[in-house]
Design a protein around this motif. Structure first.
Motif, PDB file in Angstrom:
ATOM      1  N   PHE A  13     -41.395  56.186 -63.229  1.00 22.72           N
ATOM      2  CA  PHE A  13     -40.353  57.065 -62.737  1.00 22.72           C
ATOM      3  C   PHE A  13     -40.795  58.513 -62.854  1.00 22.72           C
ATOM      4  N   PHE A  14     -40.167  59.316 -61.990  1.00 19.38           N
ATOM      5  CA  PHE A  14     -40.585  60.704 -61.880  1.00 19.38           C
ATOM      6  C   PHE A  14     -39.443  61.609 -62.342  1.00 19.38           C
ATOM      7  N   SER A  15     -39.741  62.474 -63.241  1.00 20.45           N
ATOM      8  CA  SER A  15     -38.674  63.377 -63.661  1.00 20.45           C
ATOM      9  C   SER A  15     -39.282  64.603 -64.322  1.00 20.45           C
ATOM     10  N   GLY A  16     -40.350  65.092 -63.748  1.00 20.75           N
ATOM     11  CA  GLY A  16     -41.109  66.125 -64.419  1.00 20.75           C
ATOM     12  C   GLY A  16     -40.579  67.535 -64.278  1.00 20.75           C
ATOM     13  N   CYS A  17     -39.295  67.663 -63.947  1.00 24.74           N
ATOM     14  CA  CYS A  17     -38.799  69.023 -63.737  1.00 24.74           C
ATOM     15  C   CYS A  17     -38.462  69.683 -65.068  1.00 24.74           C
ATOM     16  N   ALA A  18     -38.305  71.001 -65.033  1.00 25.79           N
ATOM     17  CA  ALA A  18     -37.984  71.755 -66.236  1.00 25.79           C
ATOM     18  C   ALA A  18     -36.607  71.361 -66.715  1.00 25.79           C
ATOM     19  N   GLY A  19     -36.352  71.578 -68.026  1.00 23.91           N
ATOM     20  CA  GLY A  19     -35.025  71.296 -68.556  1.00 23.91           C
ATOM     21  C   GLY A  19     -34.824  69.846 -68.931  1.00 23.91           C
ATOM     22  N   ILE A  20     -35.908  69.089 -68.918  1.00 20.86           N
ATOM     23  CA  ILE A  20     -35.793  67.694 -69.330  1.00 20.86           C
ATOM     24  C   ILE A  20     -36.448  67.523 -70.697  1.00 20.86           C
ATOM     25  N   THR A  21     -35.704  66.897 -71.623  1.00 17.94           N
ATOM     26  CA  THR A  21     -36.247  66.617 -72.959  1.00 17.94           C
ATOM     27  C   THR A  21     -36.440  65.122 -73.070  1.00 17.94           C
ATOM     28  N   SER A  22     -37.586  64.712 -73.609  1.00 12.40           N
ATOM     29  CA  SER A  22     -37.795  63.268 -73.713  1.00 12.40           C
ATOM     30  C   SER A  22     -38.222  62.852 -75.104  1.00 12.40           C
ATOM     31  N   GLY A  23     -37.987  61.585 -75.408  1.00 11.33           N
ATOM     32  CA  GLY A  23     -38.413  60.998 -76.682  1.00 11.33           C
ATOM     33  C   GLY A  23     -38.913  59.592 -76.420  1.00 11.33           C
ATOM     34  N   THR A  24     -39.921  59.163 -77.185  1.00  8.23           N
ATOM     35  CA  THR A  24     -40.496  57.828 -76.989  1.00  8.23           C
ATOM     36  C   THR A  24     -40.626  57.120 -78.338  1.00  8.23           C
ATOM     37  N   ARG A  25     -40.306  55.839 -78.355  1.00 11.38           N
ATOM     38  CA  ARG A  25     -40.499  55.014 -79.558  1.00 11.38           C
ATOM     39  C   ARG A  25     -41.019  53.642 -79.149  1.00 11.38           C
ATOM     40  N   ASN A  26     -41.723  53.003 -80.072  1.00 14.74           N
ATOM     41  CA  ASN A  26     -42.085  51.611 -79.848  1.00 14.74           C
ATOM     42  C   ASN A  26     -41.025  50.739 -80.487  1.00 14.74           C
ATOM     43  N   GLU A  33     -38.560  54.888 -73.673  1.00 13.26           N
ATOM     44  CA  GLU A  33     -38.487  56.330 -73.438  1.00 13.26           C
ATOM     45  C   GLU A  33     -37.085  56.728 -72.980  1.00 13.26           C
ATOM     46  N   ILE A  34     -36.614  57.842 -73.491  1.00 16.46           N
ATOM     47  CA  ILE A  34     -35.335  58.383 -73.016  1.00 16.46           C
ATOM     48  C   ILE A  34     -35.573  59.820 -72.577  1.00 16.46           C
ATOM     49  N   LYS A  35     -35.117  60.150 -71.361  1.00  9.66           N
ATOM     50  CA  LYS A  35     -35.183  61.528 -70.871  1.00  9.66           C
ATOM     51  C   LYS A  35     -33.768  62.034 -70.692  1.00  9.66           C
ATOM     52  N   VAL A  36     -33.551  63.255 -71.141  1.00  9.78           N
ATOM     53  CA  VAL A  36     -32.214  63.841 -71.038  1.00  9.78           C
ATOM     54  C   VAL A  36     -32.341  65.157 -70.304  1.00  9.78           C
ATOM     55  N   SER A  37     -31.423  65.399 -69.377  1.00  4.77           N
ATOM     56  CA  SER A  37     -31.488  66.690 -68.676  1.00  4.77           C
ATOM     57  C   SER A  37     -30.145  67.403 -68.741  1.00  4.77           C
ATOM     58  N   GLY A  38     -30.190  68.712 -68.591  1.00  2.00           N
ATOM     59  CA  GLY A  38     -28.969  69.499 -68.452  1.00  2.00           C
ATOM     60  C   GLY A  38     -28.344  69.980 -69.747  1.00  2.00           C
ATOM     61  N   VAL A  39     -28.979  69.725 -70.910  1.00  2.48           N
ATOM     62  CA  VAL A  39     -28.443  70.269 -72.166  1.00  2.48           C
ATOM     63  C   VAL A  39     -29.583  70.920 -72.953  1.00  2.48           C
ATOM     64  N   SER A  40     -29.210  71.605 -74.039  1.00  5.44           N
ATOM     65  CA  SER A  40     -30.262  72.266 -74.825  1.00  5.44           C
ATOM     66  C   SER A  40     -31.179  71.214 -75.449  1.00  5.44           C
ATOM     67  N   ARG A  41     -32.388  71.660 -75.766  1.00  5.60           N
ATOM     68  CA  ARG A  41     -33.376  70.725 -76.333  1.00  5.60           C
ATOM     69  C   ARG A  41     -32.873  70.124 -77.659  1.00  5.60           C
ATOM     70  N   GLY A  42     -32.228  70.963 -78.484  1.00  8.98           N
ATOM     71  CA  GLY A  42     -31.733  70.482 -79.782  1.00  8.98           C
ATOM     72  C   GLY A  42     -30.692  69.388 -79.599  1.00  8.98           C
ATOM     73  N   LYS A  43     -29.742  69.630 -78.690  1.00  9.78           N
ATOM     74  CA  LYS A  43     -28.685  68.645 -78.448  1.00  9.78           C
ATOM     75  C   LYS A  43     -29.284  67.349 -77.894  1.00  9.78           C
ATOM     76  N   ARG A 187     -24.634  63.754 -70.112  1.00 11.29           N
ATOM     77  CA  ARG A 187     -24.139  63.288 -68.809  1.00 11.29           C
ATOM     78  C   ARG A 187     -25.261  62.892 -67.853  1.00 11.29           C
ATOM     79  N   ASN A 188     -26.479  63.354 -68.183  1.00 12.26           N
ATOM     80  CA  ASN A 188     -27.613  63.081 -67.295  1.00 12.26           C
ATOM     81  C   ASN A 188     -28.808  62.613 -68.129  1.00 12.26           C
ATOM     82  N   ALA A 189     -29.194  61.367 -67.914  1.00 13.06           N
ATOM     83  CA  ALA A 189     -30.317  60.829 -68.702  1.00 13.06           C
ATOM     84  C   ALA A 189     -30.951  59.662 -67.969  1.00 13.06           C
ATOM     85  N   LEU A 190     -32.199  59.411 -68.322  1.00  8.44           N
ATOM     86  CA  LEU A 190     -32.890  58.235 -67.788  1.00  8.44           C
ATOM     87  C   LEU A 190     -33.456  57.467 -68.981  1.00  8.44           C
TER      88      LEU A 190
END
Ligand code: AMP
Ligand code: MG
Length: 333
Positions: A13-26, A33-43, A187-190
């Motif tokens: 999947f493609f989501s390389g735009c700015a404002g996206i924070t992601s995290g990955t775990r095994n 992987e979870i990608k979140v967009s539209g909120v601050s990086r901390g949140k 509200r916005n995540a992949l």
């Protein structure tokens, strides 16, 4: 076993735009992987961490191979039973039964003894004897698992019965992760757990998330198609995930309860629908039902689309879908 290039998940999947924070775990034996967009990086990071913790907690309940899991306790005690279970496990078992009914018994969590037999042969690459399969098949029928909602109990009516939630557990994990993200105001995540996906909201400004569906018989970079999704799940079952080849025949990990052998007919079956548990279970069940009956079952669930890949006689693939996708033939269920 020549796993490469088939072992890796189908979906990019493609989501390389700015404002996206992601995290990955095994987790769940795969890369999550979870990608979140539209909120601050901390949140975003707090929400992602909470979602992963929830998945970790639940995966301990459903682990078929951990003798201490709640599922293993059910497998030990439900015959003659009854055994009392958590509301959480009970509701997943209820969903499993509903998916069995929708798929005319192709999806069947009581397939566990036969799946275990096949999995024990994967390292040597030798199919089991037909007599061994036949004997264990007599234990398989989800209707012999009795769920009693009044006292939250499970019983098996046959000695030796066991259930394996491997065909649905990832969907439940995705559902929990999505629930946690929403509780944290996302509200916005992949969510992408090993190539199975739930899109929450959109990527940004009402632009949907884009999910690339990879070619199951080609290299990792080749896509069959790309679909746009908002608030939907995309789950795929395929014969390329775990398999061995014996005498030129591919033996994989998705077992047809009618025969006790790996299901034949599909290379992969992708389900696009609202609920990740149904997406996961239907992908497995419809894959088993095959390219003719699978689509009919999928359409029994509202707001559901599918993409089916079949192998042709010449060794190529034929792709069809209920959606209008460029270059892919439209298939009505
Ligand atoms: P999936 O990759 O979601 O299609 O799930 C595959 C897993 O589901 C296998 O590894 C087994 O643990 C389990 N499984 C295999 N055959 C079946 C079946 N007929 N019904 C339900 N679960 C199955
Ligand atoms: Mg599945």
């Amino acid at each position: 076993m020549n796993k490469w290039p088939y072992l890796l998940p189908l979906l990019l999947f493609f989501s390389g735009c700015a404002g996206i924070t992601s995290g990955t775990r095994n987790l769940l034996n795969t890369s999550c992987e979870i990608k979140v967009s539209g909120v601050s990086r901390g949140k975003a990071l707090r929400a992602i961490d909470a979602a992963f913790r929830e998945v970790e907690r639940a995966s301990a309940i459903f682990n078929f191979y951990d003798s201490k899991s709640e599922l293993s306790r059910v497998n030990r005690l439900a015959y003659p039973g009854p055994v009392r279970v958590s509301a959480e496990l009970f509701s997943v078992l209820e969903d499993a039964v509903k998916i069995s009914e929708i798929t005319d018994g192709a999806f069947d969590v009581s397939i566990a003894p036969v799946v275990s037999l096949w999995k024990s042969r994967f390292s040597e690459g030798l199919p089991p004897q037909t007599s061994e399969i036949r004997q264990l098949l007599s234990l398989v029928d989800y209707r012999n698992m009795v769920l009693n909602r009044n006292d939250m109990t499970v019983s098996f009516t046959k000695k030796g019965m066991r259930v394996d939630l491997g065909g649905i557990a990832k969907g439940y994990a995705v559902k929990l992760a999505a629930g946690r993200l929403r509780e944290y105001g996302i509200r916005n995540a992949l969510i992408n757990f090993g190539g199975d996906i739930q899109a929450i909201g959109s990527r940004r400004n009402d632009t949907p998330w884009k999910v690339g569906i990879r070619h199951p018989r080609s290299n990792r970079e080749t896509l069959l198609t790309t679909i746009e999704v908002s608030d939907r799940c995309v789950f795929t079952s395929g014969d390329y995930e775990r398999f061995f080849i014996f005498n030129g025949i591919r033996y994989h990990h998705i077992i047809d309860p009618k025969t006790g052998y790996p299901a034949r007919g599909c290379v992969s079956f992708t389900i696009i629908t609202d609920d990740p548990v149904y997406a996961d279970g239907l992908a497995t069940g419809c894959f088993i039902l095959g390219p003719v009956n699978g689509p009919a079952s999928a359409k029994r669930v509202p707001h559901t689309d599918f993409i089916v890949v079949e192998e042709t006689d010449k060794g190529g693939v034929r792709v069809s879908s209920s959606m209008n996708l460029p270059g892919i033939s439209k298939k009505s269920p």
